[in-house]
Design an enzyme around this catalytic site. Structure first.
Site, short mmCIF file in Angstrom:
data_model
loop_
_atom_site.label_atom_id
_atom_site.label_comp_id
_atom_site.label_asym_id
_atom_site.label_seq_id
_atom_site.Cartn_x
_atom_site.Cartn_y
_atom_site.Cartn_z
N GLY A 69 20.94 2.57 -25.22
CA GLY A 69 20.38 2.90 -23.91
C GLY A 69 21.10 4.09 -23.29
O GLY A 69 20.48 4.94 -22.63
N ASN A 149 21.10 -3.73 -13.06
CA ASN A 149 21.78 -4.66 -13.96
C ASN A 149 22.78 -5.56 -13.26
O ASN A 149 23.24 -6.53 -13.85
CB ASN A 149 22.47 -3.89 -15.10
CG ASN A 149 23.27 -2.71 -14.61
OD1 ASN A 149 22.77 -1.89 -13.83
ND2 ASN A 149 24.51 -2.61 -15.03
N GLN A 179 16.89 -3.08 -18.32
CA GLN A 179 16.93 -4.48 -17.88
C GLN A 179 15.54 -5.00 -17.51
O GLN A 179 15.39 -6.19 -17.20
CB GLN A 179 17.88 -4.64 -16.67
CG GLN A 179 19.32 -4.34 -16.98
CD GLN A 179 20.00 -5.39 -17.85
OE1 GLN A 179 19.46 -6.47 -18.13
NE2 GLN A 179 21.21 -5.10 -18.31
N SER A 199 16.91 -0.40 -24.40
CA SER A 199 18.06 -0.72 -25.25
C SER A 199 17.76 -2.03 -25.97
O SER A 199 17.28 -2.98 -25.35
CB SER A 199 19.32 -0.86 -24.40
OG SER A 199 20.38 -1.35 -25.19
N ALA A 200 18.07 -2.09 -27.27
CA ALA A 200 17.66 -3.25 -28.08
C ALA A 200 18.51 -4.49 -27.82
O ALA A 200 18.02 -5.61 -27.91
CB ALA A 200 17.73 -2.88 -29.56
N HIS A 201 19.80 -4.28 -27.48
CA HIS A 201 20.66 -5.47 -27.45
C HIS A 201 20.50 -6.30 -26.18
O HIS A 201 21.13 -7.34 -26.02
CB HIS A 201 22.13 -5.10 -27.70
CG HIS A 201 22.86 -4.41 -26.58
ND1 HIS A 201 23.71 -5.07 -25.74
CD2 HIS A 201 22.87 -3.12 -26.17
CE1 HIS A 201 24.24 -4.21 -24.86
NE2 HIS A 201 23.74 -3.02 -25.12
N THR A 237 19.85 10.20 -40.06
CA THR A 237 19.12 9.18 -40.84
C THR A 237 18.80 7.99 -39.94
O THR A 237 19.69 7.49 -39.23
CB THR A 237 19.98 8.73 -42.04
OG1 THR A 237 20.25 9.90 -42.82
CG2 THR A 237 19.26 7.71 -42.89
N CYS A 323 30.40 -3.01 -18.34
CA CYS A 323 30.95 -1.69 -18.59
C CYS A 323 32.12 -1.37 -17.67
O CYS A 323 32.86 -0.44 -17.93
CB CYS A 323 29.88 -0.63 -18.42
SG CYS A 323 28.41 -1.00 -19.35
N1 PLP Z 1 21.16 0.97 -18.45
C1 PLP Z 1 21.30 -0.27 -17.99
C2 PLP Z 1 20.59 -0.68 -16.75
C3 PLP Z 1 22.12 -1.19 -18.66
O1 PLP Z 1 22.26 -2.43 -18.18
C4 PLP Z 1 22.78 -0.76 -19.82
C5 PLP Z 1 23.71 -1.67 -20.54
O2 PLP Z 1 24.55 -2.30 -19.96
C6 PLP Z 1 22.59 0.55 -20.28
C7 PLP Z 1 21.78 1.39 -19.57
C8 PLP Z 1 23.27 1.07 -21.50
O3 PLP Z 1 22.70 0.54 -22.66
P1 PLP Z 1 23.55 0.55 -24.03
O4 PLP Z 1 24.57 -0.54 -23.90
O5 PLP Z 1 22.55 0.25 -25.09
O6 PLP Z 1 24.14 1.88 -24.16
#
Ligand code: PLP
Length: 378
Positions: A69, A149, A179, A199-201, A237, A323
């Site tokens: 993301g 988030n 989110q 974002s996939a996770h 790749t 983060c």
């Molecule tokens: N944007 C938001 C709102 C998020 O919650 C996050 C992840 O915490 C990100 C961006 C960043 O995504 P990634 O962890 O895949 O870099």
């Protein structure tokens, strides 16, 4: 282990893990190779792009796979300022964006751009009128996240898009929908977004995987230059296992979206009611418009201490965005909360695997935390 931190990351779904394993061990070709294994891999990447695009509600050709993301947000900001380079040097964003948007904006400020960081009210919301007030003829980008988030607040992205059209603004609209994906009912078109990050996770896929939606018709600038993958815009790749897992998670999440949303909405309401009834002094700062995120506070009880206490009891939640790693949250800081409330903030974020029994255990543990931490003088 009870996990209430799904906004930080989610467990990889079995369907996603199986898809990744198959692609790592059997269908492992390089999509650029000309032999059968390579051609099959290329076909599978395109099939997976179509699956994610269907879940998002866009054309497959509008989706570019990224490494996360953060990359999507960085790319969106740099792309918008590149496309607007002859029109101006003004950006509008919000003070509650993820660092993946804020830091590129700060970087651009150091290069002569002017950036307005719109501040939210005490509930974490930013009205579209604030964008209208900040909008200028030389605004080239409005970047507003869909779901915050740390609060779960949904921002009025579609309203901002209508405003930009009404004002005949040339500014591009980017939304970080990391989110919001599969938690709210939207498409890039319904939001009027030119650029949109995933974002996939956060949906049961793997870490290190994401996508950027770039509206058809935008002449995009490459994020990475090299071998010309992703139509020359994002060389490297293709991360075929991560992409396979992303698509499997998106497919599963899309098929079960309504049931999951109903389930986590009900569980969040149940949890918040129990917390308010049973934990003395607990304040609900943001019930969250999005189904999976809410923010509460135990005023006067430092959240780091509470998070550690809960962790020792096998319960995972967060003092804010993962983060921050212990730094004060810029989101809660922007919301004009009292210091006591701010210091005691806890983010609770749900996933479809959470149960009422787990929510009861969380309530009991928070009650115990307030008692034991008072007894210990903390
Ligand atoms: N944007 C938001 C709102 C998020 O919650 C996050 C992840 O915490 C990100 C961006 C960043 O995504 P990634 O962890 O895949 O870099």
């Amino acid at each position: 282990m009870l996990y209430f931190d799904h906004a930080a990351t989610t467990p990889v779904l079995p369907e996603a893990a199986d898809a990744a394993y198959r692609v790592m061990t059997r269908d492992f070709g390089n999509p650029s190779s000309l032999h059968t294994l390579g051609k099959e891999a290329a076909k599978e990447v395109e099939a997976n792009r179509s699956i994610v695009a269907r879940a998002l509600g866009c054309q497959p050709g509008e989706l570019y796979f990224t490494s996360c993301g953060t990359e999507g947000d960085n790319w969106a900001v740099s792309l918008a300022v590149h496309l607007g380079r002859h029109k101006g040097k003004h950006i509008i964003t919000t003070a509650v964006e993820h660092a993946a948007v804020l830091e590129p904006c700060r970087h651009l400020e150091r290069q002569g751009y002017q950036v307005d960081y719109l501040t939210p009210d005490h509930t974490g919301h930013i009205p579209a009128e604030a964008v209208e007030a900040a909008l200028r003829d030389d605004t080239v980008l409005v970047s507003m996240m869909l779901v915050n988030n740390e609060t779960g607040a949904v921002q009025p992205v579609a309203e901002v898009s209508r405003l930009l059209k009404r004002k005949k603004s040339a500014a591009l609209l980017h939304t970080d929908a990391v989110q919001g994906f599969l938690k709210l009912d939207f498409t890039p078109k319904s939001l009027g977004a030119d650029l949109l990050t995933l974002s996939a996770h956060k949906i049961g896929g793997m870490k290190g995987s994401g996508a950027l939606f770039i509206r058809n018709g935008l002449r995009a600038e490459p994020m990475l230059r090299g071998g010309g993958q992703e139509k020359g815009l994002r060389s490297g790749t293709e991360a075929t296992p991560q992409i396979a897992a992303f698509a499997a998670a998106a497919d599963y999440g899309f098929a079960n979206r309504e049931a999951h949303i109903a389930q986590i909405t009900a569980l969040k309401a149940y949890t918040l009611e129990a917390l308010q009834a049973k934990v003395p002094g607990l304040v609900v700062v943001s019930p969250g418009d999005a189904p999976h995120i809410c923010a509460v506070s135990l005023p006067g009880r430092p959240s780091q201490v509470v998070v550690r206490y809960l962790s020792d009891k096998g319960i995972c939640l967060s003092a804010g965005s993962a983060c921050h790693r212990g730094k004060a949250s810029h989101v809660y800081g922007a919301m004009n909360l009292s210091k006591a409330v701010r210091d005691g903030m806890l983010r609770i974020s749900f996933g479809p695997s959470n149960t009422r029994e787990e929510a009861d255990a969380l309530t009991d543990a928070l009650l115990a935390a307030t008692r034991e931490l008072v007894a210990a003088g903390r």
